[in-house]
Design a protein around this motif. Structure first.
Motif, PDB file in Angstrom:
ATOM      1  N   GLY A   1       0.821  -1.209   0.000  1.00 25.05           N
ATOM      2  CA  GLY A   1       0.000   0.000   0.000  1.00 25.05           C
ATOM      3  C   GLY A   1       0.851   1.253   0.000  1.00 25.05           C
ATOM      4  N   MET A   2       1.917   1.240   0.821  1.00 22.04           N
ATOM      5  CA  MET A   2       2.773   2.415   0.888  1.00 22.04           C
ATOM      6  C   MET A   2       3.582   2.576  -0.392  1.00 22.04           C
ATOM      7  N   TYR A   3       3.928   1.434  -1.028  1.00 18.28           N
ATOM      8  CA  TYR A   3       4.598   1.504  -2.327  1.00 18.28           C
ATOM      9  C   TYR A   3       3.728   2.258  -3.312  1.00 18.28           C
ATOM     10  N   ALA A   4       2.427   1.908  -3.314  1.00 18.57           N
ATOM     11  CA  ALA A   4       1.503   2.548  -4.257  1.00 18.57           C
ATOM     12  C   ALA A   4       1.440   4.047  -3.992  1.00 18.57           C
ATOM     13  N   ALA A   5       1.338   4.434  -2.709  1.00 17.00           N
ATOM     14  CA  ALA A   5       1.230   5.856  -2.378  1.00 17.00           C
ATOM     15  C   ALA A   5       2.484   6.614  -2.800  1.00 17.00           C
ATOM     16  N   SER A   6       3.662   6.044  -2.481  1.00 15.47           N
ATOM     17  CA  SER A   6       4.907   6.730  -2.822  1.00 15.47           C
ATOM     18  C   SER A   6       5.114   6.772  -4.328  1.00 15.47           C
ATOM     19  N   ALA A   7       4.753   5.684  -5.012  1.00  9.61           N
ATOM     20  CA  ALA A   7       4.906   5.651  -6.467  1.00  9.61           C
ATOM     21  C   ALA A   7       4.039   6.725  -7.105  1.00  9.61           C
ATOM     22  N   ALA A   8       2.819   6.900  -6.569  1.00 12.43           N
ATOM     23  CA  ALA A   8       1.937   7.934  -7.100  1.00 12.43           C
ATOM     24  C   ALA A   8       2.559   9.312  -6.904  1.00 12.43           C
ATOM     25  N   ALA A   9       3.115   9.543  -5.715  1.00  9.40           N
ATOM     26  CA  ALA A   9       3.736  10.838  -5.438  1.00  9.40           C
ATOM     27  C   ALA A   9       4.911  11.089  -6.371  1.00  9.40           C
ATOM     28  N   ILE A  10       5.729  10.049  -6.590  1.00 12.60           N
ATOM     29  CA  ILE A  10       6.894  10.219  -7.462  1.00 12.60           C
ATOM     30  C   ILE A  10       6.442  10.461  -8.902  1.00 12.60           C
ATOM     31  N   ALA A  11       5.433   9.711  -9.336  1.00 11.79           N
ATOM     32  CA  ALA A  11       4.944   9.888 -10.704  1.00 11.79           C
ATOM     33  C   ALA A  11       4.428  11.312 -10.905  1.00 11.79           C
ATOM     34  N   TYR A  12       3.706  11.811  -9.904  1.00 13.70           N
ATOM     35  CA  TYR A  12       3.194  13.172  -9.990  1.00 13.70           C
ATOM     36  C   TYR A  12       4.353  14.174 -10.045  1.00 13.70           C
ATOM     37  N   ALA A  13       5.353  13.961  -9.183  1.00 14.26           N
ATOM     38  CA  ALA A  13       6.500  14.867  -9.166  1.00 14.26           C
ATOM     39  C   ALA A  13       7.225  14.843 -10.499  1.00 14.26           C
ATOM     40  N   VAL A  14       7.311  13.642 -11.121  1.00 18.53           N
ATOM     41  CA  VAL A  14       7.996  13.547 -12.413  1.00 18.53           C
ATOM     42  C   VAL A  14       7.255  14.348 -13.475  1.00 18.53           C
ATOM     43  N   THR A  15       5.924  14.228 -13.519  1.00 22.14           N
ATOM     44  CA  THR A  15       5.195  14.981 -14.542  1.00 22.14           C
ATOM     45  C   THR A  15       5.304  16.483 -14.285  1.00 22.14           C
TER      46      THR A  15
ATOM     47  N   ILE B   1      -3.294  16.870  -4.051  1.00 16.07           N
ATOM     48  CA  ILE B   1      -2.645  15.591  -4.354  1.00 16.07           C
ATOM     49  C   ILE B   1      -2.155  14.937  -3.066  1.00 16.07           C
ATOM     50  N   ALA B   2      -1.529  15.762  -2.197  1.00 16.93           N
ATOM     51  CA  ALA B   2      -1.018  15.208  -0.944  1.00 16.93           C
ATOM     52  C   ALA B   2      -2.148  14.622  -0.112  1.00 16.93           C
ATOM     53  N   LEU B   3      -3.280  15.358  -0.067  1.00 16.13           N
ATOM     54  CA  LEU B   3      -4.421  14.861   0.690  1.00 16.13           C
ATOM     55  C   LEU B   3      -4.941  13.563   0.084  1.00 16.13           C
ATOM     56  N   ALA B   4      -4.930  13.499  -1.245  1.00 21.76           N
ATOM     57  CA  ALA B   4      -5.371  12.272  -1.909  1.00 21.76           C
ATOM     58  C   ALA B   4      -4.483  11.108  -1.510  1.00 21.76           C
ATOM     59  N   CYS B   5      -3.167  11.383  -1.448  1.00 19.55           N
ATOM     60  CA  CYS B   5      -2.223  10.339  -1.032  1.00 19.55           C
ATOM     61  C   CYS B   5      -2.575   9.850   0.373  1.00 19.55           C
ATOM     62  N   ILE B   6      -2.812  10.806   1.268  1.00 25.14           N
ATOM     63  CA  ILE B   6      -3.130  10.431   2.641  1.00 25.14           C
ATOM     64  C   ILE B   6      -4.411   9.613   2.682  1.00 25.14           C
ATOM     65  N   ALA B   7      -5.389  10.026   1.859  1.00 22.53           N
ATOM     66  CA  ALA B   7      -6.649   9.293   1.816  1.00 22.53           C
ATOM     67  C   ALA B   7      -6.406   7.849   1.387  1.00 22.53           C
ATOM     68  N   VAL B   8      -5.574   7.694   0.361  1.00 20.97           N
ATOM     69  CA  VAL B   8      -5.259   6.346  -0.109  1.00 20.97           C
ATOM     70  C   VAL B   8      -4.641   5.536   1.017  1.00 20.97           C
ATOM     71  N   VAL B   9      -3.683   6.174   1.705  1.00 20.59           N
ATOM     72  CA  VAL B   9      -2.982   5.454   2.755  1.00 20.59           C
ATOM     73  C   VAL B   9      -3.923   5.035   3.875  1.00 20.59           C
ATOM     74  N   THR B  10      -4.761   5.975   4.307  1.00 20.09           N
ATOM     75  CA  THR B  10      -5.666   5.600   5.392  1.00 20.09           C
ATOM     76  C   THR B  10      -6.652   4.545   4.925  1.00 20.09           C
ATOM     77  N   ALA B  11      -7.042   4.648   3.663  1.00 25.76           N
ATOM     78  CA  ALA B  11      -7.967   3.651   3.130  1.00 25.76           C
ATOM     79  C   ALA B  11      -7.318   2.275   3.135  1.00 25.76           C
TER      80      ALA B  11
END
Lengths: 325, 259
Positions: A15-29, A250-260
């Protein structure tokens, strides 16, 4: 402090991999959009390596006799901007994980989230930039750095506790773990915040454009005169808040994913975790002999370990003989 | 002391330049094997020492085949230990239910979980070391690129990895200069940390710009040229699927628990 694989369950790690990967992908774009020529890449690389090198310099904390080193999330975000900072720090964490076993491979997602995503994507735009940006002064840098580093570390250690508890490998109850970790990280955070502030105010005194361009996203300005001018331009037609709002969403979305991901796991794995651990802590444990001795299993384990070591030796000897020929 | 770390950093890469069967395996095969291995080991429940033991066969035998220096790897494993050992020790005190007794010795569930945690720390750390010590870093990053990781990010990892050595040298010479001028102090005083690292930041910044100029002169446009990909051979696929199947089977049917 980097989390290791051994106290993590695959579900939480994934789950945390998914959250961090999303953050990195967003940062890359974002990074690609801001800097299409990728002219910043060498700078990011050198800065990342600089944080790695600076982490090896131990300094003495006055009054305690112990020594500390810098962490670098807020520092990199302030020097490079949040997205480039996140990418550089994540890359550093990956290298530390692979070459120094500093944090596990499965725990990489957790570590990137706790150490890099929280300070760069959340704390930098929400706190550091807000305190620093209206009219950058040395004093504002001190306040911004100390406050942001302390809060980033508190959130980071909260992340460590939550992920560890959700994994269900460690038995230490959530509240006790929290009470242990947060004060330690408060102390670390104050020291690291002061050092980060000292570094940034030195850089600000020598070359203010480094920090302002990271915060306001200008490119290609080098000498002080033009920087000042373009900086004033920038504050006049300030269209940036929309951008930082997006980052917050985006950050809030990440947190939502993590808590979910995390909360259901906590709920399902340990339905009455707190109650259970309170009984444990108060010592009302019944000494019941619940299992039989797994005699055959233990003997099997010894045989397997012996066999593994022996076959290792034999293969080594065979290899050496082959080399001699 | 600082420059020791440079040596340590590039030590594992030095080991990866050999020709054993493990080294010759395709990087993607090794990545998959390592991941399946770690997930299998970590997914055991916290008391399951016996389930984890058979996985020791993998690290012991592969280290021997790849001719890796165990002493160096074990020393590095100790770096990873403290936090896990801490968690394991709290388990030891928190869970004093007796699992079973051998002779007069009481074995509690806490003790079992302490052993299980230390064992799985060892297994996971060694699995990563095996991957890194038998795979050249460029081969690994090339594989990550082919697995659709963002190219910029991978390029960044490669560049940071190369520049760490350079910047550690820079930091080491600065720290030597500092120590020569400050008698009788081992570390840098905290109040000097700002100017010290700040100076390092400025030097790094300038170096970054020079590096970019030099790379731009040589035609760098954001990405390194791609090598022709090396395909996985039948042997690679066979090795990867056999090992992964073995891990999954050992996870689903823990051999020793069924005795």
């Amino acid at each position: 402090m980097h989390k290791a694989d051994a106290i993590l369950s695959p579900e939480v790690g994934g789950g945390m991999y998914a959250a961090s990967a999303a953050a990195i992908a967003y940062a890359v774009t974002k990074f690609r959009k801001d800097d299409p020529g990728e002219s910043k890449l060498p700078l990011m690389a050198v800065s990342g390596a600089m944080v790695f090198a600076a982490q090896m310099i131990n300094f003495t904390i006055p009054g305690t006799g112990s020594s500390g080193h810098i962490g670098g999330g807020i520092l990199l975000a302030a020097l490079l901007g949040p997205f480039a900072g996140l990418l550089a720090l994540s890359a550093v964490l990956i290298i530390q994980c692979l070459f120094f076993a500093d944090g596990g491979l499965l725990a990489l997602g957790c570590n990137i989230f706790n150490i890099a995503v929280i300070p760069c994507m959340l704390i930098y735009p929400l706190l550091f930039k807000r305190i620093f940006s209206p009219s950058p002064t040395a004093k504002r840098i001190w306040v911004a750095s100390v406050v942001s580093v302390v809060i980033a570390l508190q959130l980071g250690s909260l992340g460590v506790v939550a992920q560890t508890t959700a994994s269900g490998v460690a038995m230490i109850p959530f509240t006790a773990f929290l009470l242990l970790m947060q004060p330690i990280h408060l102390a670390i955070g104050i020291v690291e915040g002061l050092v980060t502030a000292a570094i940034l105010s030195f850089v600000f005194a020598a070359r203010p454009q480094i920090l302002t361009s990271a915060a306001f996203g200008q490119k290609g300005t080098k000498d002080k005169g033009t920087v000042l001018l373009s900086f004033m331009d920038d504050t006049e037609n300030n269209t940036k808040p929309a951008k930082s709002l997006k980052a917050v969403i985006i950050a809030l979305a990440c947190i939502a994913v993590v808590t979910a991901v995390v909360l259901p796991l906590v709920a399902s794995q340990n339905p009455d975790g707190l109650e259970w651990s309170l009984i444990k802590l108060t010592g009302s444990t019944e000494l019941t002999e619940s299992g039989e001795i797994p005699l055959a299993g233990t003997i099997g384990a010894v045989i397997i370990i012996a066999a593994a070591v022996a076959s290792g030796f034999i293969i080594q000897i065979v290899n050496k003989r082959r080399k001699r020929r | 002391m600082i420059s020791n770390r440079v040596h340590e950093l590039y030590l594992l890469e030095g080991l990866s330049d050999r020709g054993t069967a493990v080294h010759r395996l395709h990087p993607r095969a090794k990545l998959i094997i390592t991941f399946v291995y770690i997930v299998a080991v970590v997914s055991f429940n916290r008391y399951d020492v016996l389930g984890e033991v058979p996985f020791f066969l993998y690290t012991a035998i592969i280290c021997a085949i790849a001719d890796l220096p165990l002493r160096i790897l074990h020393k590095r494993f100790l770096i990873a230990l403290p936090f896990c050992a801490f968690v394991g020790l709290t388990n030891l005190f928190l869970d004093q239910n007796i699992a079973f007794m051998i002779g007069g010795a009481v074995i509690t569930y806490g003790l079992l979980s302490l052993i299980a945690i230390v064992l799985r720390t060892y297994l996971c750390v060694m699995a990563v070391f095996i991957l890194i010590a038998t795979t050249p870093f460029p081969a690994l990053t090339r594989e990550l690129r082919r697995m659709r990781m963002p190219r910029i990010f991978i390029t960044l990892i490669e560049m940071i990895y190369r520049y760490i050595g350079v910047l550690i040298d820079e930091a080491a010479s600065m720290s030597t200069a500092y120590k020569l001028r400050s008698v009788a102090s081992k570390n840098i005083a905290m109040k000097h940390m700002g100017p010290f690292v700040g100076q390092l930041v400025l030097r790094s910044y300038d170096r970054g710009e020079r590096v970019y100029a030099a790379m731009a002169c040589r035609g760098f446009g954001g990405e390194f040229p791609e090598h022709t990909p090396v395909r996985m051979t039948v042997n690679d696929i066979l090795a990867a699927s056999l090992l992964c199947a073995a891990f999954v089977l050992l996870r689903l049917f823990p051999l020793l628990n069924m005795l």
